[in-house]
Design an enzyme around this catalytic site. Structure first.
Site, PDB file in Angstrom:
ATOM      1  N   LYS A   1      72.557  17.186   3.618  1.00 53.83           N
ATOM      2  CA  LYS A   1      72.935  15.802   3.914  1.00 53.83           C
ATOM      3  C   LYS A   1      74.337  15.500   3.398  1.00 53.83           C
ATOM      4  O   LYS A   1      75.142  14.855   4.093  1.00 53.83           O
ATOM      5  CB  LYS A   1      71.916  14.839   3.300  1.00 53.83           C
ATOM      6  CG  LYS A   1      70.535  14.923   3.944  1.00 53.83           C
ATOM      7  CD  LYS A   1      69.472  14.200   3.119  1.00 53.83           C
ATOM      8  CE  LYS A   1      68.082  14.417   3.712  1.00 53.83           C
ATOM      9  NZ  LYS A   1      67.018  13.835   2.887  1.00 53.83           N
TER      10      LYS A   1
ATOM     11  N   GLN B   1      64.929  10.629  -2.207  1.00 58.28           N
ATOM     12  CA  GLN B   1      64.409  11.928  -1.778  1.00 58.28           C
ATOM     13  C   GLN B   1      62.959  12.094  -2.210  1.00 58.28           C
ATOM     14  O   GLN B   1      62.624  11.940  -3.382  1.00 58.28           O
ATOM     15  CB  GLN B   1      65.279  13.050  -2.361  1.00 58.28           C
ATOM     16  CG  GLN B   1      64.948  14.428  -1.836  1.00 58.28           C
ATOM     17  CD  GLN B   1      65.325  14.590  -0.371  1.00 58.28           C
ATOM     18  OE1 GLN B   1      66.350  14.088   0.071  1.00 58.28           O
ATOM     19  NE2 GLN B   1      64.491  15.288   0.372  1.00 58.28           N
TER      20      GLN B   1
ATOM     21  N   ASP C   1      66.834   5.571   5.880  1.00 54.19           N
ATOM     22  CA  ASP C   1      65.707   6.428   6.241  1.00 54.19           C
ATOM     23  C   ASP C   1      64.764   5.731   7.222  1.00 54.19           C
ATOM     24  O   ASP C   1      63.944   6.379   7.864  1.00 54.19           O
ATOM     25  CB  ASP C   1      64.916   6.824   4.989  1.00 54.19           C
ATOM     26  CG  ASP C   1      65.260   8.232   4.517  1.00 54.19           C
ATOM     27  OD1 ASP C   1      65.742   9.023   5.337  1.00 54.19           O
ATOM     28  OD2 ASP C   1      65.044   8.527   3.330  1.00 54.19           O
TER      29      ASP C   1
END
Length: 934
Positions: free
Chosen positions: A56, A100, A125
């Site tokens: 990422k 995460q 997200d």
């Protein structure tokens, strides 16, 4: 049979990243310092998570996104993690936040609570309940979950028509299956969701034109399950033993790829299919969030929703009008005008403080138009400057739909409980809630009082200790041993530097050096610092301190001033930032020593303590007008012994928030000869701002008084000269108004005269005044009825102000700082008042000499003069010319940054009248409402 076409997620993702790279580059051209920001929060250090995070960050860096890996220890608690997320939510540099998963922690943490703690506006997200809910109802304005969005994009890239197609989704997880089904549904496919409990899955999947698989079972979907020519999107990623590979394993999806590709029309491989798209769509969400933030940053138009008013006849009292209007929640108003949540500290629901950090965020934003509202020489009743200001901003903001901010001083409790009453404006043009505005507000005046009196206490205490101790004892107490160690504090090191002593070890100073350090040797006859209280208390005008036996006979005469007369209040108003305020506090001169040198607050060691007391007070207060437009309330220095304007910081914040086409309208105390002159020569000189226009408030009543009308006395009925048409009196009183028009023009500002209409005025009187004003050079002259009609009654005034500000800015200061102090006084007196010359008393001349020699000769002048006359004599009305202005005393306000010239006695401690407003003020214990304020 031909094989399926491979849908390369790697290639599509690369294309998306290139598009995003161009978007980010364009953002940089729009705002040079703007960079999209992504924060990836990781708890613990799982290696599989680290692999994903590195992917990422690599993608973000290529695009131009600033991605930061926020590493948190396994020992973190849920509360600590929530605090960190809230910190990132409030950071304007952060546009996307990822937590995460899974969390690698020692303590129990609710992962759902954590994902929902991320602001929906930064949830790139797409996992926040709010964003999930938006998707469920077809609102795709929020953030879409990345993997399903990537799947949809891959399907679209095939060219296959989604609308009307039969789509089957295998899996119902929150991350993939459920949102994928929703996206396909809102793309007009007919969607079936299958899961582990579904019967005859293979029959259902064989009917699918589009098959999205995220079931979590390796190679579950066989070729026989697939409709020939279907689009197959495989979201699975599983590790399967494979002895032919050097690693001993290989990655496979949830679809038996080798079988499926012989049947499907399009298929995604694993790896290289959906995986790269997840990261690409995450980047797309981040750039989308950044674009929205940039749009808000550069946006010029607020989303302000005005509050409607319905003026009654006859016009009720101010407090009845104020209470009839329900204010907006102040947090909502703050959002409407472009403030971030982190920049607003709420004091209940109707007032708030604004963080100085907003100036950093908006540093590159162009400032708006700057308008000062001043008045002609007033009657003792006042001519309605604040009311006019509020009517103007309500007209500009609620009726002309311009970004507009009022910037006012905070009223003192002295006038509120004395004779004048509140200072929120009046009628249908006022600040609400007016009770909170007129009383404690957020405690700024109390903070000024506390700081002022702390300095006074330290001053007298230092004199006492110097009088009762020898040099060595005094020094040892000032620099004591703590656990056997002696050291100078930071402020003591500054005093050493000022004395030219370079030593930093307290034990290394010679007797002469430590004596010089320890003894300020203050001449008590020169003390200028007074204690303050925010109440009209006439018996404190002259007092004796130190009469207790404990003070050993070291008494002296002094006095109290009202809190708003404190130099600290002027410092608060003129400071540009915390550092500037701290330096100004340090520079305040409280007295002179016996050698004639100035003694400062820094010499007394109190600078840091004063700054601590005033830290929060330096933040402006946000309130609102009766029609829901924003009002900044900050600082309240007197307009005769100080400069009489609200703070520079409030104006700066306002000018940035309104933007280049907006307006900040502020008020200068008393007539233009006092407040407006200081606004220009002191405040604007300090801030560097150039006002675009001046609104001059006038009334028929005041003009008649200056034409020789009967005295106007508070509490007494007006003479019929003021309640009946009298053109002769108006004609005779016009010179006073014309002098104030000349004052504005002397600074190069277009002057808009606003006649604050009263019920007894006549059209003929208004026409006579307007004609004379225009002939004297006023840009415009209008009649305003804002008191009775609110903003609608000041629309003509607002239109005139808009046009005046379009004329171009020709603002100029009245004098240069390098002129001698007396010449500056003369320039002000002859230009602003119409005086012929200025004459100083011998004592004032001596003080001018002393101040010049001490290095204060290059400061601007703050003329302390009566407000009821252009001259130094309150009994003289009209606009006399070539008179002599006597200056009786001179002193320095070194922290505020000006020299005060006293033109006659101006009391800094008002007294209560025989019947103060106190008699009418009460608390209704049944409703909790304050009664009797006006």
């Amino acid at each position: 049979m031909s094989e399926a076409k491979i849908i390369s997620g790697t290639a599509v993702a690369k294309s998306i990243r290139e598009e995003l790279q161009n978007e980010v580059a364009a953002m940089g051209k729009t705002s040079a310092n703007f960079v999209p920001g992504l924060r990836i929060v990781q708890v613990g250090g799982r290696e599989d998570s680290n692999v994903y995070i590195r992917m990422k960050i690599k993608a973000a860096t290529e695009i131009g996104i600033e991605a930061v890996h926020v590493r948190l220890p396994r020992s973190i608690t849920e509360v600590e993690l929530l605090d960190k997320i809230n910190e990132l939510n409030d950071d304007p540099r952060v546009h996307g936040i990822i937590v995460q998963m899974p969390l690698d922690c020692d303590t129990a943490i609710d992962s759902h609570r954590i994902t929902d703690a991320v602001s929906p506006e930064k949830d790139v997200d797409g996992l926040h309940t709010v964003n999930e809910g938006r998707l469920a109802i077809g609102d795709q304005a929020g953030f879409l979950p990345c993997t399903p969005w990537g799947c949809l994009e891959l399907i679209r890239r095939t060219g296959v028509e989604i609308a009307g197609a039969r789509a089957v989704v295998l899996g119902r997880s929150k991350i993939v299956g459920t949102p994928a089904a929703e996206l396909l549904k809102w793309a007009n496919a007919t969607v079936t969701v299958c899961h582990s409990k579904t019967r005859n899955i293979d029959e259902i999947t064989r009917s699918a034109d589009i098959l999205v698989v995220g079931i979590g079972v390796p190679e579950m979907v066989k070729g026989s399950w697939i409709k020939p020519g279907a689009v197959v999107i495989d979201c699975g990623i599983n590790v399967k033993p494979d002895p032919t590979k050097s690693s001993g394993t290989r990655l496979v999806g949830d679809v038996a790829y080798e079988e499926a590709k012989l049947v499907a029309g399009y298929i995604t491989p694993v790896p290289g299919g959906v995986g790269p798209m997840t990261v690409a769509m995450l980047m797309k969400n981040t750039v989308r969030s950044a674009a929205r933030a940039l749009e808000r940053h550069v946006s010029t138009q607020w989303t302000l929703q005005p509050l409607p008013i319905q003026p009654l006849r006859p016009v009720p009292s101010d407090i009845v009008i104020a209470r009839a209007q329900k204010p907006k929640d102040i947090a909502w108003l703050a959002k409407e005008i472009g403030l971030e949540a982190r920049e607003v500290s709420l004091y209940g629901s109707k007032k708030a403080k604004i963080s100085l950090s907003v100036l950093e965020r908006l540093a590159d934003k162009e400032a708006g138009n700057y308008v000062v509202v001043a008045g002609m020489t007033p009657t003792p009743l006042g001519e309605g400057k604040t009311t006019t200001l509020m009517g103007l901003v309500q007209a500009l903001g609620a009726h002309k739909l311009r970004n507009t901010m009022a910037a006012l001083r905070q009223p003192s409790q002295g006038p509120t409980f004395g004779i004048k009453g509140g200072a929120a404006g009046g009628g249908y043009a006022q600040v609400i809630p007016m009770e909170e505005f007129n009383l404690h507000l957020t405690g700024d005046i109390h903070a000024v009082s506390a700081a002022n009196n702390l300095l006074a206490a330290q001053l007298d205490t230092r004199i006492f200790h110097e009088n009762t101790q020898k040099d060595q004892a005094l020094y040892e107490r000032l620099v004591p041993r703590v656990k056997g160690v002696r050291k100078f504090s930071a402020i003591q090191l500054r005093r050493l530097q000022k004395l030219g002593i370079t030593k930093t070890d307290p034990d290394s100073l010679s007797a002469e050096e430590y004596g010089s350090f320890a003894r300020l040797d203050i001449d008590t006859e020169t003390i200028m610092w007074e204690r303050v209280v925010d109440i009209n208390d006439r018996y404190l005008r002259s007092i004796t301190v130190g009469q207790s036996a404990t003070e050993k006979g070291f008494s002296r005469e002094t006095r109290f001033s009202i809190s708003v007369a404190s130099e600290i209040m002027a410092v608060l108003a003129l400071s540009r930032c915390l550092e500037d305020m701290k330096q100004r506090l340090a520079d305040m001169v409280v007295a002179f020593d016996k050698a004639g040198r100035p003694v400062t607050a820094d010499d007394l060691g109190v600078t840091g303590a004063l700054a601590v007391l005033l830290k929060d007070a330096l933040e402006p207060n946000l309130m609102q007008s009766l029609e829901g437009t924003p009002v900044l309330v900050h600082a309240g220095p007197f307009a005769n012994i100080a400069h009489g304007c609200n703070s520079i910081i409030a104006d700066e914040i306002g000018l940035k928030l309104v933007g280049k086409d907006g307006f900040v309208c502020t008020e200068a105390g008393f007539g233009s000869d006092i407040g407006m002159e200081k606004f220009c020569n002191i405040k604007c000189r300090t801030s560097g701002r150039k006002p675009n226009a001046m609104v001059l408030v006038a009334t028929v009543r005041a003009i008649k008084m200056h034409g020789g009308g009967a005295p106007v006395t508070p509490g007494s009925p007006l003479n019929k000269q003021y309640t009946e048409e009298n053109l002769e009196l108006v004609q005779k009183g016009l010179p006073n108004l014309l002098q104030h028009i000349s004052n504005g023009r002397a600074f190069g500002m277009p002057v808009v005269v606003s006649l604050n209409a009263h019920s007894a005025d006549t059209a003929a009187e208004h026409e006579l005044i307007k004609k004379a004003a225009l002939e004297a050079g006023a840009y415009a002259a209008v009649v305003s009825t804002h008191w009775s009609d609110g903003g609608a009654g000041a629309v003509e005034l607002a239109e005139a102000v808009i046009k005046a500000c379009e004329e171009g800015n020709n603002f100029r200061l009245l004098y240069d700082l390098d002129l001698p102090l007396v010449d500056k006084m003369t320039k002000i007196a002859t230009t602003m008042y119409g005086a012929g010359k200025v004459v100083l008393t011998p004592a004032a001349e001596e003080k001018v000499k002393r101040l010049t020699e001490a290095g204060f000769g290059n400061l601007p002048i703050c003329m302390s003069k009566v407000s009821g006359s252009l001259t130094g004599d309150a009994k003289i009305k009209g606009a006399p010319k070539n008179f002599t202005l006597d200056v009786e005393d001179v002193y320095v306000s070194a922290g505020a940054g000006f020299v005060v010239a006293m033109c006659g006695e101006v009391t800094k401690m008002p007294g209560l009248p025989t019947r103060p407003a106190i008699y009418d003020i009460d608390l209704n214990t049944q409703t909790g409402e304050i009664e009797g304020l006006f």
